[in-house]
Write a protein that holds these residues in place. Structure first.
Motif, PDB file in Angstrom:
ATOM      1  N   LEU A 143      -8.194   0.392  -7.336  1.00 32.01           N
ATOM      2  CA  LEU A 143      -7.136  -0.615  -7.338  1.00 32.01           C
ATOM      3  C   LEU A 143      -7.387  -1.699  -6.294  1.00 32.01           C
ATOM      4  CD1 LEU A 143      -4.051   1.702  -7.864  1.00 32.01           C
ATOM      5  CD2 LEU A 143      -5.056   0.116  -9.517  1.00 32.01           C
ATOM      6  N   ALA A 144      -7.814  -1.297  -5.096  1.00 34.87           N
ATOM      7  CA  ALA A 144      -8.079  -2.282  -4.046  1.00 34.87           C
ATOM      8  C   ALA A 144      -9.333  -3.090  -4.346  1.00 34.87           C
ATOM      9  CB  ALA A 144      -8.215  -1.584  -2.694  1.00 34.87           C
ATOM     10  N   GLY A 145     -10.255  -2.486  -5.098  1.00 32.02           N
ATOM     11  CA  GLY A 145     -11.502  -3.161  -5.414  1.00 32.02           C
ATOM     12  C   GLY A 145     -11.434  -3.916  -6.716  1.00 32.02           C
ATOM     13  N   GLU A 146     -11.729  -3.224  -7.820  1.00 31.65           N
ATOM     14  CA  GLU A 146     -11.831  -3.878  -9.125  1.00 31.65           C
ATOM     15  C   GLU A 146     -10.533  -4.541  -9.566  1.00 31.65           C
ATOM     16  OE1 GLU A 146     -12.837  -2.518 -13.717  1.00 31.65           O
ATOM     17  OE2 GLU A 146     -13.677  -1.375 -12.039  1.00 31.65           O
ATOM     18  N   ALA A 147      -9.379  -3.893  -9.292  1.00 28.53           N
ATOM     19  CA  ALA A 147      -8.095  -4.443  -9.750  1.00 28.53           C
ATOM     20  C   ALA A 147      -7.523  -5.490  -8.799  1.00 28.53           C
ATOM     21  CB  ALA A 147      -7.087  -3.312  -9.959  1.00 28.53           C
ATOM     22  N   GLY A 148      -8.043  -5.583  -7.576  1.00 33.79           N
ATOM     23  CA  GLY A 148      -7.600  -6.611  -6.637  1.00 33.79           C
ATOM     24  C   GLY A 148      -6.213  -6.408  -6.056  1.00 33.79           C
ATOM     25  N   ILE A 149      -5.713  -5.175  -6.082  1.00 36.32           N
ATOM     26  CA  ILE A 149      -4.388  -4.890  -5.528  1.00 36.32           C
ATOM     27  C   ILE A 149      -4.465  -4.906  -4.003  1.00 36.32           C
ATOM     28  CG2 ILE A 149      -2.528  -3.186  -5.359  1.00 36.32           C
ATOM     29  CD1 ILE A 149      -2.699  -4.491  -8.089  1.00 36.32           C
ATOM     30  N   ARG A 150      -3.467  -5.531  -3.379  1.00 39.15           N
ATOM     31  CA  ARG A 150      -3.430  -5.619  -1.921  1.00 39.15           C
ATOM     32  C   ARG A 150      -2.176  -4.992  -1.317  1.00 39.15           C
ATOM     33  NH1 ARG A 150      -7.757  -6.112  -2.967  1.00 39.15           N
ATOM     34  NH2 ARG A 150      -9.281  -7.744  -2.492  1.00 39.15           N
ATOM     35  N   GLN A 151      -1.348  -4.377  -2.179  1.00 32.61           N
ATOM     36  CA  GLN A 151      -0.104  -3.780  -1.686  1.00 32.61           C
ATOM     37  C   GLN A 151       0.089  -2.408  -2.335  1.00 32.61           C
ATOM     38  OE1 GLN A 151       2.963  -7.159  -0.728  1.00 32.61           O
ATOM     39  NE2 GLN A 151       2.535  -7.232  -2.914  1.00 32.61           N
ATOM     40  N   PHE A 152       0.465  -1.433  -1.525  1.00 34.35           N
ATOM     41  CA  PHE A 152       0.624  -0.065  -1.993  1.00 34.35           C
ATOM     42  C   PHE A 152       1.948   0.499  -1.475  1.00 34.35           C
ATOM     43  CE2 PHE A 152      -3.808  -1.040  -2.061  1.00 34.35           C
ATOM     44  CZ  PHE A 152      -4.347  -0.359  -3.139  1.00 34.35           C
ATOM     45  N   LEU A 153       2.723   1.099  -2.384  1.00 33.25           N
ATOM     46  CA  LEU A 153       3.965   1.789  -2.032  1.00 33.25           C
ATOM     47  C   LEU A 153       3.754   3.257  -2.356  1.00 33.25           C
ATOM     48  CD1 LEU A 153       6.916   1.810  -1.131  1.00 33.25           C
ATOM     49  CD2 LEU A 153       7.569   1.143  -3.466  1.00 33.25           C
ATOM     50  N   ASP A 154       3.536   4.073  -1.324  1.00 33.58           N
ATOM     51  CA  ASP A 154       3.141   5.474  -1.467  1.00 33.58           C
ATOM     52  C   ASP A 154       4.347   6.362  -1.165  1.00 33.58           C
ATOM     53  OD1 ASP A 154       2.088   8.039  -1.190  1.00 33.58           O
ATOM     54  OD2 ASP A 154       0.214   7.342  -0.315  1.00 33.58           O
ATOM     55  N   ILE A 155       4.980   6.882  -2.219  1.00 29.22           N
ATOM     56  CA  ILE A 155       6.193   7.696  -2.064  1.00 29.22           C
ATOM     57  C   ILE A 155       5.828   9.168  -2.232  1.00 29.22           C
ATOM     58  CG2 ILE A 155       8.541   8.104  -2.882  1.00 29.22           C
ATOM     59  CD1 ILE A 155       8.582   5.295  -4.022  1.00 29.22           C
ATOM     60  N   GLY A 156       6.280   9.992  -1.273  1.00 30.84           N
ATOM     61  CA  GLY A 156       5.883  11.391  -1.253  1.00 30.84           C
ATOM     62  C   GLY A 156       4.554  11.528  -0.549  1.00 30.84           C
ATOM     63  N   THR A 157       4.465  10.874   0.576  1.00 28.82           N
ATOM     64  CA  THR A 157       3.216  10.717   1.318  1.00 28.82           C
ATOM     65  C   THR A 157       2.530  12.028   1.667  1.00 28.82           C
ATOM     66  OG1 THR A 157       4.089   8.688   2.284  1.00 28.82           O
ATOM     67  CG2 THR A 157       2.275   9.773   3.454  1.00 28.82           C
ATOM     68  N   GLY A 158       3.318  12.999   2.133  1.00 20.15           N
ATOM     69  CA  GLY A 158       2.737  14.243   2.628  1.00 20.15           C
ATOM     70  C   GLY A 158       2.188  14.059   4.029  1.00 20.15           C
ATOM     71  N   LEU A 159       1.670  15.132   4.584  1.00 19.37           N
ATOM     72  CA  LEU A 159       1.161  15.094   5.947  1.00 19.37           C
ATOM     73  C   LEU A 159      -0.142  14.303   6.028  1.00 19.37           C
ATOM     74  CD1 LEU A 159       2.053  18.758   6.781  1.00 19.37           C
ATOM     75  CD2 LEU A 159       2.785  16.803   8.140  1.00 19.37           C
ATOM     76  N   PRO A 160      -0.314  13.535   7.088  1.00 19.27           N
ATOM     77  CA  PRO A 160      -1.551  12.759   7.231  1.00 19.27           C
ATOM     78  C   PRO A 160      -2.781  13.653   7.232  1.00 19.27           C
ATOM     79  CG  PRO A 160       0.091  12.084   8.855  1.00 19.27           C
ATOM     80  CD  PRO A 160       0.608  13.334   8.211  1.00 19.27           C
ATOM     81  N   SER A 161      -3.835  13.175   6.591  1.00 19.60           N
ATOM     82  CA  SER A 161      -5.108  13.892   6.593  1.00 19.60           C
ATOM     83  C   SER A 161      -6.210  12.849   6.517  1.00 19.60           C
ATOM     84  CB  SER A 161      -5.183  14.870   5.415  1.00 19.60           C
ATOM     85  OG  SER A 161      -5.113  14.163   4.190  1.00 19.60           O
ATOM     86  N   ALA A 162      -7.403  13.260   6.197  1.00 21.18           N
ATOM     87  CA  ALA A 162      -8.495  12.293   6.078  1.00 21.18           C
ATOM     88  C   ALA A 162      -8.283  11.416   4.851  1.00 21.18           C
ATOM     89  CB  ALA A 162      -9.825  13.032   5.969  1.00 21.18           C
ATOM     90  N   ASP A 163      -8.677  10.162   4.962  1.00 25.23           N
ATOM     91  CA  ASP A 163      -8.618   9.205   3.848  1.00 25.23           C
ATOM     92  C   ASP A 163      -7.219   9.077   3.272  1.00 25.23           C
ATOM     93  OD1 ASP A 163     -11.210   8.411   4.065  1.00 25.23           O
ATOM     94  OD2 ASP A 163     -11.978   9.757   2.522  1.00 25.23           O
ATOM     95  N   ASN A 164      -6.273   8.707   4.136  1.00 20.44           N
ATOM     96  CA  ASN A 164      -4.943   8.348   3.663  1.00 20.44           C
ATOM     97  C   ASN A 164      -5.025   7.032   2.883  1.00 20.44           C
ATOM     98  OD1 ASN A 164      -3.372  10.496   5.140  1.00 20.44           O
ATOM     99  ND2 ASN A 164      -4.360   9.483   6.873  1.00 20.44           N
ATOM    100  N   THR A 165      -3.963   6.705   2.171  1.00 20.46           N
ATOM    101  CA  THR A 165      -3.983   5.540   1.286  1.00 20.46           C
ATOM    102  C   THR A 165      -4.419   4.269   2.012  1.00 20.46           C
ATOM    103  OG1 THR A 165      -2.293   6.475  -0.169  1.00 20.46           O
ATOM    104  CG2 THR A 165      -2.559   4.087  -0.207  1.00 20.46           C
ATOM    105  N   HIS A 166      -3.866   4.012   3.196  1.00 20.22           N
ATOM    106  CA  HIS A 166      -4.203   2.761   3.882  1.00 20.22           C
ATOM    107  C   HIS A 166      -5.660   2.747   4.345  1.00 20.22           C
ATOM    108  CE1 HIS A 166      -3.450   5.167   7.532  1.00 20.22           C
ATOM    109  NE2 HIS A 166      -4.084   4.229   8.220  1.00 20.22           N
ATOM    110  N   GLU A 167      -6.205   3.906   4.684  1.00 19.86           N
ATOM    111  CA  GLU A 167      -7.596   3.956   5.127  1.00 19.86           C
ATOM    112  C   GLU A 167      -8.549   3.623   3.988  1.00 19.86           C
ATOM    113  OE1 GLU A 167      -7.374   7.299   8.640  1.00 19.86           O
ATOM    114  OE2 GLU A 167      -7.131   7.951   6.568  1.00 19.86           O
ATOM    115  N   VAL A 168      -8.287   4.196   2.813  1.00 17.33           N
ATOM    116  CA  VAL A 168      -9.125   3.910   1.649  1.00 17.33           C
ATOM    117  C   VAL A 168      -8.982   2.447   1.253  1.00 17.33           C
ATOM    118  CG1 VAL A 168      -9.589   4.475  -0.762  1.00 17.33           C
ATOM    119  CG2 VAL A 168      -8.931   6.290   0.822  1.00 17.33           C
ATOM    120  N   ALA A 169      -7.725   1.976   1.159  1.00 17.25           N
ATOM    121  CA  ALA A 169      -7.491   0.600   0.713  1.00 17.25           C
ATOM    122  C   ALA A 169      -8.092  -0.417   1.673  1.00 17.25           C
ATOM    123  CB  ALA A 169      -5.987   0.360   0.561  1.00 17.25           C
TER     124      ALA A 169
END
Length: 282
Positions: A75-101
């Motif tokens: 989504l951040a790459g090919e689709a060009g999305i720059r905004q993410f609303l992550d509901i039901g995040t869960g506990l932080p771990s490696a490669d959270n949504t913002h890190e990947v994006a």
């Protein structure tokens, strides 16, 4: 950076008083299965009992996590999305949504939403944004649609495309119509070009051990889970354009080499009882 999280996270005693360590909790068990440290003996005991009923449970926990990474990268790459609303995040771990994006697009903005006090206690780990981007955390329940949208709009521009991430969270809404209504209301508030990313535990005659594991959980743990068939899950994407390969096992959504159980040569990755899909709003 984010006043709302600072307001909550600074009051550690109040947050910790909301954590019930006498009963196992899904977020902490998930954390245990995926190698995290933010869990308690009661969670590890329940996690081991569930794993005895369904030895493949860890595989599908990891498959869901890998799906998050692949879908956000797309989504951040090919689709060009720059905004993410992550509901039901869960506990932080490696490669959270913002890190990947933000590895793909440093200016990406991410709002995390969860109502688990232990997640809230660790919220600072979710706020290590790149200088160009931004992250925020909201203490809210999936059912609080109006509140989520109002608060998210302080970080996200809801007139521009947003990826709505609902990974393993709709399972906590027991009523089918209510759960679909919540997803529809969230997507209705987002513009054309937005995407829905959703994963959900399935029930299937081919996987009776999953039903046994969920029944055990619903007797002993919190919150309760609702399984659905693939035919029920695909309805969350009504009115949207499902991207290839459609609604599939998380292991089969655009897999990369080395992720999850290895199939034989020329075969698809092994199925797990967690299905997923990504769809675009026309």
């Amino acid at each position: 950076m984010v006043s709302k999280v600072t307001e909550y996270a600074d009051d550690s005693a109040r947050i910790l008083s909301r954590i019930d360590t006498s009963r196992p909790h899904t977020a902490r068990i998930w954390n245990y299965w995926t190698g995290g440290k933010d869990n308690y003996p009661v969670d590890r005991e329940a996690g081991d009992q569930i794993r005895n009923l369904h030895p493949g449970i860890v595989d599908y926990a990891m498959a869901d996590r890998h799906f998050l990474g692949r879908s956000v990268h797309h989504l951040a790459g090919e689709a060009g999305i720059r905004q993410f609303l992550d509901i039901g995040t869960g506990l932080p771990s490696a490669d959270n949504t913002h890190e990947v994006a933000q590895r793909v697009a440093p200016d990406a903005r991410v709002v995390y939403v969860d109502n688990d006090p232990l997640v809230l206690a660790h919220a600072r780990a979710l706020l290590t944004s790149s200088p160009e981007g931004r992250t925020d955390y909201l203490d809210a329940d999936l059912r609080d649609v109006d509140s989520i949208l109002e608060q998210a709009a302080k970080t996200l521009d809801l007139s521009e495309p947003v990826a709505l991430m609902l990974l393993g969270v709709v399972i906590f809404i027991g009523d089918d119509e209510e759960s679909r209504r919540i997803v529809r209301r969230l997507m209705d508030a987002l513009p054309s070009g937005s995407h829905l990313v959703l994963s959900h535990t399935i029930t299937s005659p081919a996987m009776p051990e999953v039903d046994q594991a969920v029944a055990f959980w619903n007797e002993h743990g919190t919150p309760k889970l609702t399984q659905r068939t693939p035919e029920q899950i695909v309805r969350y994407f009504d009115g949207l354009e499902l991207l290839e390969p459609g609604l599939v096992s998380c292991t089969r959504w655009r897999p990369e080499p080395g992720e999850g159980p290895e199939p034989g040569e020329g075969l698809e990755p092994e199925e797990v009882a967690m299905y997923c899909g990504v769809a675009r709003k026309p």
